[in-house]
Each structure stands twice: as C-alpha cells, then as structure tokens.
Design an enzyme around this catalytic site. Structure first.
Site, PDB file in Angstrom:
ATOM      1  N   GLY A  33       0.822  -1.209   0.000  1.00 35.65           N
ATOM      2  CA  GLY A  33       0.000   0.000   0.000  1.00 35.65           C
ATOM      3  C   GLY A  33       0.847   1.245   0.000  1.00 35.65           C
ATOM      4  CG  ASN A  34      -0.379   4.692  -1.495  1.00 35.75           C
ATOM      5  OD1 ASN A  34      -0.992   5.626  -0.993  1.00 35.75           O
ATOM      6  ND2 ASN A  34      -0.887   3.927  -2.453  1.00 35.75           N
ATOM      7  NE  ARG A  35       4.912   6.032   5.220  1.00 37.04           N
ATOM      8  CZ  ARG A  35       4.859   5.237   6.280  1.00 37.04           C
ATOM      9  NH1 ARG A  35       3.776   5.231   7.053  1.00 37.04           N
ATOM     10  NH2 ARG A  35       5.860   4.438   6.564  1.00 37.04           N
ATOM     11  CB  SER A  36      -2.488   8.377  -0.532  1.00 37.35           C
ATOM     12  OG  SER A  36      -3.482   9.341  -0.837  1.00 37.35           O
TER      13      SER A  36
END
Ligand code: CTP
Ligand code: CA
Length: 236
Positions: A33-36
């Site tokens: 995933g990512n931190r958006s």
C-alpha cells in the site's frame, strides 16, 4: 476561496474523483500500500459538490469518517481496494462524466500471482521473493480513450527535485507523458508543505506549460483546480 460566494459553475456536470491509495494483495491477509491520506481527493469532491456538480467519489481504502459527509451531501461513493477495482469503477463512472480527476495514489506494481493461502515462514529458510508486475496506468488510459466526448481528464503528481531535475522539470515531463488535459504538480519535501498546513500546486497543461499556481488549504487548492477545469470545460 475567502472572497465572494461559491460559483455554481459545475451545475449540471458529472465529475468523478478518485481518492486514497490502492492496495495490492500479497496473500489473503497482506498488501502493498501507500501513505496517501485521501484528503486532497476528498476536498476536490466536496468542492465540486459545493459548486453544483453531481459527484462520484471512487474511494480507495478511505476511512468512513472521510467519505460519510460526502455521501450525506449526495455524492455517490464507490469503495475500492486494488488498482484493478479502482480502474473498473473509475472507467464505469467515466462513461457518464464531464470531468475525471485522478487524485488517488495508484500502486505502480502488484504481486504477480498472490497465493490463496497465507504465506508461512519456514524457520531458517530465506523468504521467497515476491514477483511484481506493472499495473495499468489508469490516468494515461483515460486520457487516450476519452470515454465520453469532450471529457476533461486531470491528474495529480507529487514530485521531489533531485540533482538532475527540479520538481517542475519532472512535472512537465510527466504532463507530456500522460496526455491529461491538466496535471496538478505538488512539490513534496519543501518547507511550505511540511511546516504549515499549506499546500502549493502548479497546474500544467498537456504540453507541460504552466496554467496556474494555487497555494492554500487542500480545499483552496481544490477550488483553484476546479477554476482551471471550468475554463476548459466545453459549454453545455
Ligand atoms: N496513475 C494512474 N495509474 C497508475 C499510476 C498513476 O492512474 N498506475 C495516476 C495517478 O492517479 C496520478 C498520476 O497518474 O493522477 C501521476 O501519478 P504518479 O505516481 O506521479 O505517476 P507515475 O506515472 O506512476 O510516475 P512515477 O514513476 O513518478 O511514480
Ligand atoms: Ca507512481
């Protein structure tokens, strides 16, 4: 903005906004995933609704407290997890849309063949590598396909400067590569964005030329971007 009433310049328009970050399964319980946070995309959707648009928010792994106010205000909220799901939801909604804004952080790669059972560790053995394959570029596809005639396609890019090129150099190259009508380029890692809650984006056209710059809260940035979109929307 601070001055004057909100323009109803998106009345009668249908806009699709993707927000959040996609998750790509590694196995049934894990993901890449990512931190958006999704907050800029949610601000874009809220600003469009306030300007009279019918809004579809494609929400990639957004917390319910972020999407509930939009749903209560009449927006259609479609929850998705992976890039494949996001792509399908965005393209389906885009068939009826005047504007599509890709504010979501889309995973560039996904595990090639996630197993259906959880990956187990084996004592003393090295972990098996995870083979990745590239995801489709949803924004570039939308720009190439134009699922509805006259549709305005908008992307976002967070860039850092480096030895070879500035934030704007990277942004201009990306704008030309993507083919979107507008690309909102956000300089990350600069004092302005870090120390205060103030955001600054430069909006480029498909040739990489600067259309406008907007600084302020995420909502003010959103309204600045809708101002730029309104200027190029074909008349109804
Ligand atoms: N995007 C997309 N599909 C992808 C990757 C990105 O639609 N597979 C969209 C994002 O939603 C965003 C824009 O493309 O609107 C720019 O994303 P970014 O990650 O900055 O661009 P990339 O082409 O992936 O380039 P980079 O190598 O810098 O990550
Ligand atoms: Ca990327």
């Amino acid at each position: 903005g601070a001055a004057g009433p909100v323009p109803r310049d998106l009345a009668g328009r249908h806009v699709v906004v993707s927000a959040g970050g996609t998750r790509e399964p590694i196995d049934p319980v894990r993901f890449i995933g990512n931190r958006s946070s999704g907050r800029q995309g949610v601000a874009l959707a809220a600003a469009a609704a306030a300007r009279g648009a019918q809004v579809t928010l494609v929400a990639a792994n957004l917390a319910a407290d972020l999407t509930e106010p939009l749903a209560a205000a009449g927006a259609a909220v479609v929850a998705v997890a992976s890039t494949a799901e996001l792509r399908q939801a965005v393209r389906s909604a885009a068939e009826r849309a005047d504007v599509v804004v890709m504010a979501a952080a889309v995973a560039d790669f996904r595990p090639a063949a996630p197993p259906t059972a959880k990956i187990k560790k084996v004592a003393g053995a090295a972990p098996a590598p995870i083979e990745l394959v590239e995801n489709p570029d949803v924004l570039a596809e939308l720009a190439a396909d134009r699922l509805r005639p006259g549709q305005v396609v908008v992307g976002f890019a967070a860039e850092t400067g480096d030895d070879g090129a500035s934030v704007l150099d990277h942004g201009r190259a990306k704008a030309r590569r993507k083919g979107a009508d507008l690309l909102a380029v956000n300089a990350v890692g600069e004092n302005l964005g870090f120390v205060t809650d103030v955001n600054e984006v430069t909006v480029l056209d498909a040739r990489g030329e600067t259309v406008t710059s907007v600084a302020g809260s995420k909502r003010e940035v959103a309204d600045g971007l809708w101002d730029a979109v309104a200027k190029i929307l074909p008349s109804m």
